[in-house]
Design a protein around this motif. Structure first.
Motif, PDB file in Angstrom:
ATOM      1  N   THR A 137       1.270 -48.884  53.798  1.00 22.56           N
ATOM      2  CA  THR A 137       2.578 -48.943  54.462  1.00 22.56           C
ATOM      3  C   THR A 137       3.394 -47.668  54.279  1.00 22.56           C
ATOM      4  O   THR A 137       4.435 -47.499  54.920  1.00 22.56           O
ATOM      5  CB  THR A 137       3.391 -50.114  53.906  1.00 22.56           C
ATOM      6  N   HIS A 138       2.941 -46.775  53.368  1.00 20.66           N
ATOM      7  CA  HIS A 138       3.679 -45.553  53.033  1.00 20.66           C
ATOM      8  C   HIS A 138       5.021 -45.856  52.371  1.00 20.66           C
ATOM      9  O   HIS A 138       5.961 -45.072  52.461  1.00 20.66           O
ATOM     10  CB  HIS A 138       3.914 -44.672  54.272  1.00 20.66           C
ATOM     11  N   HIS A 139       5.104 -47.006  51.706  1.00 24.47           N
ATOM     12  CA  HIS A 139       6.346 -47.402  51.044  1.00 24.47           C
ATOM     13  C   HIS A 139       6.290 -47.076  49.553  1.00 24.47           C
ATOM     14  O   HIS A 139       5.255 -47.253  48.913  1.00 24.47           O
ATOM     15  CB  HIS A 139       6.596 -48.897  51.222  1.00 24.47           C
ATOM     16  N   LEU A 140       7.417 -46.629  49.041  1.00 25.41           N
ATOM     17  CA  LEU A 140       7.564 -46.351  47.611  1.00 25.41           C
ATOM     18  C   LEU A 140       8.589 -47.334  47.057  1.00 25.41           C
ATOM     19  O   LEU A 140       9.704 -47.437  47.577  1.00 25.41           O
ATOM     20  CB  LEU A 140       8.041 -44.912  47.385  1.00 25.41           C
ATOM     21  N   LEU A 141       8.214 -48.081  46.007  1.00 23.81           N
ATOM     22  CA  LEU A 141       9.075 -49.126  45.464  1.00 23.81           C
ATOM     23  C   LEU A 141       9.635 -48.729  44.104  1.00 23.81           C
ATOM     24  O   LEU A 141       8.908 -48.214  43.257  1.00 23.81           O
ATOM     25  CB  LEU A 141       8.301 -50.443  45.299  1.00 23.81           C
ATOM     26  N   CYS A 142      10.908 -48.990  43.912  1.00 18.94           N
ATOM     27  CA  CYS A 142      11.539 -48.774  42.605  1.00 18.94           C
ATOM     28  C   CYS A 142      11.302 -50.014  41.754  1.00 18.94           C
ATOM     29  O   CYS A 142      11.611 -51.133  42.182  1.00 18.94           O
ATOM     30  CB  CYS A 142      13.030 -48.519  42.771  1.00 18.94           C
ATOM     31  N   PRO A 143      10.790 -49.866  40.530  1.00 20.22           N
ATOM     32  CA  PRO A 143      10.500 -51.033  39.693  1.00 20.22           C
ATOM     33  C   PRO A 143      11.743 -51.705  39.124  1.00 20.22           C
ATOM     34  O   PRO A 143      11.659 -52.835  38.645  1.00 20.22           O
ATOM     35  CB  PRO A 143       9.634 -50.447  38.571  1.00 20.22           C
ATOM     36  N   CYS A 144      12.879 -51.041  39.155  1.00 20.43           N
ATOM     37  CA  CYS A 144      14.079 -51.611  38.528  1.00 20.43           C
ATOM     38  C   CYS A 144      14.770 -52.650  39.403  1.00 20.43           C
ATOM     39  O   CYS A 144      15.034 -53.757  38.965  1.00 20.43           O
ATOM     40  CB  CYS A 144      15.070 -50.496  38.188  1.00 20.43           C
ATOM     41  N   HIS A 145      15.074 -52.293  40.650  1.00 20.26           N
ATOM     42  CA  HIS A 145      15.830 -53.203  41.508  1.00 20.26           C
ATOM     43  C   HIS A 145      15.218 -53.331  42.903  1.00 20.26           C
ATOM     44  O   HIS A 145      15.878 -53.727  43.847  1.00 20.26           O
ATOM     45  CB  HIS A 145      17.289 -52.736  41.606  1.00 20.26           C
ATOM     46  N   GLN A 146      13.957 -52.927  43.012  1.00 21.64           N
ATOM     47  CA  GLN A 146      13.156 -53.137  44.225  1.00 21.64           C
ATOM     48  C   GLN A 146      13.663 -52.389  45.464  1.00 21.64           C
ATOM     49  O   GLN A 146      13.396 -52.802  46.590  1.00 21.64           O
ATOM     50  CB  GLN A 146      13.041 -54.640  44.562  1.00 21.64           C
ATOM     51  N   SER A 147      14.402 -51.313  45.262  1.00 21.39           N
ATOM     52  CA  SER A 147      14.708 -50.471  46.415  1.00 21.39           C
ATOM     53  C   SER A 147      13.394 -49.919  46.960  1.00 21.39           C
ATOM     54  O   SER A 147      12.510 -49.527  46.191  1.00 21.39           O
ATOM     55  CB  SER A 147      15.628 -49.313  46.014  1.00 21.39           C
ATOM     56  N   THR A 148      13.265 -49.902  48.286  1.00 26.77           N
ATOM     57  CA  THR A 148      12.009 -49.494  48.924  1.00 26.77           C
ATOM     58  C   THR A 148      12.284 -48.375  49.915  1.00 26.77           C
ATOM     59  O   THR A 148      13.203 -48.471  50.733  1.00 26.77           O
ATOM     60  CB  THR A 148      11.363 -50.695  49.645  1.00 26.77           C
ATOM     61  N   PHE A 149      11.481 -47.314  49.835  1.00 28.14           N
ATOM     62  CA  PHE A 149      11.674 -46.126  50.664  1.00 28.14           C
ATOM     63  C   PHE A 149      10.418 -45.892  51.515  1.00 28.14           C
ATOM     64  O   PHE A 149       9.296 -46.014  51.019  1.00 28.14           O
ATOM     65  CB  PHE A 149      11.935 -44.897  49.790  1.00 28.14           C
ATOM     66  N   ASP A 150      10.635 -45.550  52.771  1.00 26.43           N
ATOM     67  CA  ASP A 150       9.522 -45.245  53.673  1.00 26.43           C
ATOM     68  C   ASP A 150       9.303 -43.730  53.658  1.00 26.43           C
ATOM     69  O   ASP A 150      10.042 -42.973  54.289  1.00 26.43           O
ATOM     70  CB  ASP A 150       9.850 -45.729  55.086  1.00 26.43           C
ATOM     71  N   LEU A 151       8.286 -43.274  52.932  1.00 21.76           N
ATOM     72  CA  LEU A 151       8.056 -41.833  52.790  1.00 21.76           C
ATOM     73  C   LEU A 151       7.545 -41.200  54.074  1.00 21.76           C
ATOM     74  O   LEU A 151       7.627 -39.972  54.223  1.00 21.76           O
ATOM     75  CB  LEU A 151       7.061 -41.578  51.650  1.00 21.76           C
ATOM     76  N   ALA A 152       7.012 -41.993  54.991  1.00 22.36           N
ATOM     77  CA  ALA A 152       6.573 -41.438  56.270  1.00 22.36           C
ATOM     78  C   ALA A 152       7.759 -41.180  57.191  1.00 22.36           C
ATOM     79  O   ALA A 152       7.632 -40.463  58.188  1.00 22.36           O
ATOM     80  CB  ALA A 152       5.579 -42.383  56.943  1.00 22.36           C
ATOM     81  N   ASP A 153       8.906 -41.769  56.853  1.00 21.73           N
ATOM     82  CA  ASP A 153      10.110 -41.612  57.673  1.00 21.73           C
ATOM     83  C   ASP A 153      11.240 -41.048  56.828  1.00 21.73           C
ATOM     84  O   ASP A 153      12.304 -41.639  56.687  1.00 21.73           O
ATOM     85  CB  ASP A 153      10.498 -42.958  58.290  1.00 21.73           C
ATOM     86  N   ASN A 154      10.994 -39.901  56.209  1.00 24.79           N
ATOM     87  CA  ASN A 154      12.012 -39.167  55.457  1.00 24.79           C
ATOM     88  C   ASN A 154      12.581 -39.956  54.289  1.00 24.79           C
ATOM     89  O   ASN A 154      13.736 -39.788  53.907  1.00 24.79           O
ATOM     90  CB  ASN A 154      13.153 -38.740  56.397  1.00 24.79           C
ATOM     91  N   ALA A 155      11.749 -40.831  53.688  1.00 23.09           N
ATOM     92  CA  ALA A 155      12.138 -41.643  52.526  1.00 23.09           C
ATOM     93  C   ALA A 155      13.357 -42.507  52.816  1.00 23.09           C
ATOM     94  O   ALA A 155      14.194 -42.757  51.934  1.00 23.09           O
ATOM     95  CB  ALA A 155      12.379 -40.769  51.298  1.00 23.09           C
TER      96      ALA A 155
END
Length: 347
Positions: free
Chosen positions: A287-305
């Motif tokens: 999915t190209h997603h990066l997840l934060c382990p603390c509060h589950q913020s999710t960033f799409d690195l394929a779309d400028n994070a």
């Protein structure tokens, strides 16, 4: 054997007290209840205590700036004058407010014995209304409305206690200035693996792979000594940590002006979450997603994070990449925005 009427327990009256009233001693009035001069004298004493409290609060602030600390501290009787003065002044300010409040209650507030029955369940509306009435009566009995000298001196003392609080905020540390807006990344600085410290070539990164990286300057030396060490090194690492990921170039949607910020599908982003600063490296390849382990913020690195879920309010800052003359990945320049959590001055 028959039971006589005299041995039968007496029937308790319906409205009798659950416990026999032991009675109260005759109320003894206080000197301030019967002597107007004593009352006025007590009022002045209490106001004086509040005034002294305010004075010690001011002396706390004065001591904070007058006595030196650090390399050449002011010493009194073998102790740091600053610590002694600050402790004594703040302690006396709080103590005097407490003494004044106790004296007010003992000498001037209403002095009447009362009895309150316990309730096995929630009070009725009538009882609640009575409670409000009793509260208002208590306020009236305290005399705060008709004793402006005590009221105003108390408010002044409590207000002055805010001064030490404001001054102590200074000890949280120096203002960061523009330090949060910059990192050690600079033009031509190599991206290295944060474990081995080895530089990275594009052909060494596979599609779907994530690498935790940092700037090569952390491994450089000047006259045999490392450029960064100790606390300075940890502070620099906290801001400069990055992640490298590689995707198919066709999956990437670069923002305007960022078309050349990647190298053959390799992108580099800050590793520090823009929510509260947690390090991120939970990578979903498909999915190209990066997840934060603390509060589950999710960033799409394929779309400028871009943030697609969670409390983070900003995308991860991107570090522009290029390849140097030896074929290693290097930064084009520093991040063009502050890394880490959002803060008031961040535009």
């Amino acid at each position: 054997m028959s039971t006589t009427a005299s041995s039968t327990p007496a029937v308790r009256e319906e409205h009798a007290d659950p416990i026999a009233d032991p009675g109260l001693h005759e109320h003894q009035p206080r000197p301030t209840d019967v002597d107007e001069k004593a009352e006025k004298r007590a009022e002045r004493q209490i106001a004086t205590l509040f005034g002294l409290s305010a004075l010690f609060a001011v002396l706390f602030v004065v001591s904070y700036f007058v006595f030196h600390i650090g390399e050449d501290p002011t010493i009194i009787a073998g102790y740091g004058a600053s610590n002694v003065a600050l402790g004594v002044c703040l302690g006396m300010s709080l103590l005097l407010i407490g003494i004044a409040a106790i004296q007010w209650a003992r000498k001037l507030m209403s002095d009447v014995e009362i009895v309150e029955m316990r309730h096995p369940a929630a009070s009725s509306d009538e009882d609640r209304a009575d409670a409000i009435t009793a509260l208002n009566q208590g306020i009236d009995d305290s005399g705060i409305a008709r004793r402006p000298l005590i009221r105003n001196s108390m408010l002044g003392a409590l207000g002055m206690l805010g001064l030490p609080t404001i001054v102590l905020l200074r000890d949280l540390g120096p203002a960061p200035g523009d330090k949060l807006a910059h990192t050690v990344w600079a033009k031509g600085m190599r991206v290295v693996n944060d474990v081995a410290g080895t530089p990275i070539k594009p052909e060494e990164v596979e599609i779907g792979q994530l690498i935790n990286g940092e700037p090569a300057v952390f491994y450089e030396e000047v006259d045999g000594e490392p450029k960064f060490e100790g606390v300075t090194l940890q502070q620099a690492k906290a801001k400069a940590a990055v992640i490298l990921v590689r995707m198919k170039p066709s999956d990437i949607t670069p923002a305007p002006g960022r078309e050349n910020w990647g190298v053959e599908g390799i992108l580099c982003y800050s590793k520090i979450c823009t929510h509260v600063g947690c390090p991120i490296s939970l990578w979903e390849q498909q999915t190209h997603h990066l997840l934060c382990p603390c509060h589950q913020s999710t960033f799409d690195l394929a779309d400028n994070a871009k943030v697609i879920f969670g409390p983070a309010a900003r995308p991860l800052p991107q570090l522009p990449l290029k390849v140097d003359s030896e074929g290693y990945l290097v930064a084009q320049h520093d991040f063009d925005e502050p890394v880490g959590p959002s803060y008031w001055e961040r535009g």
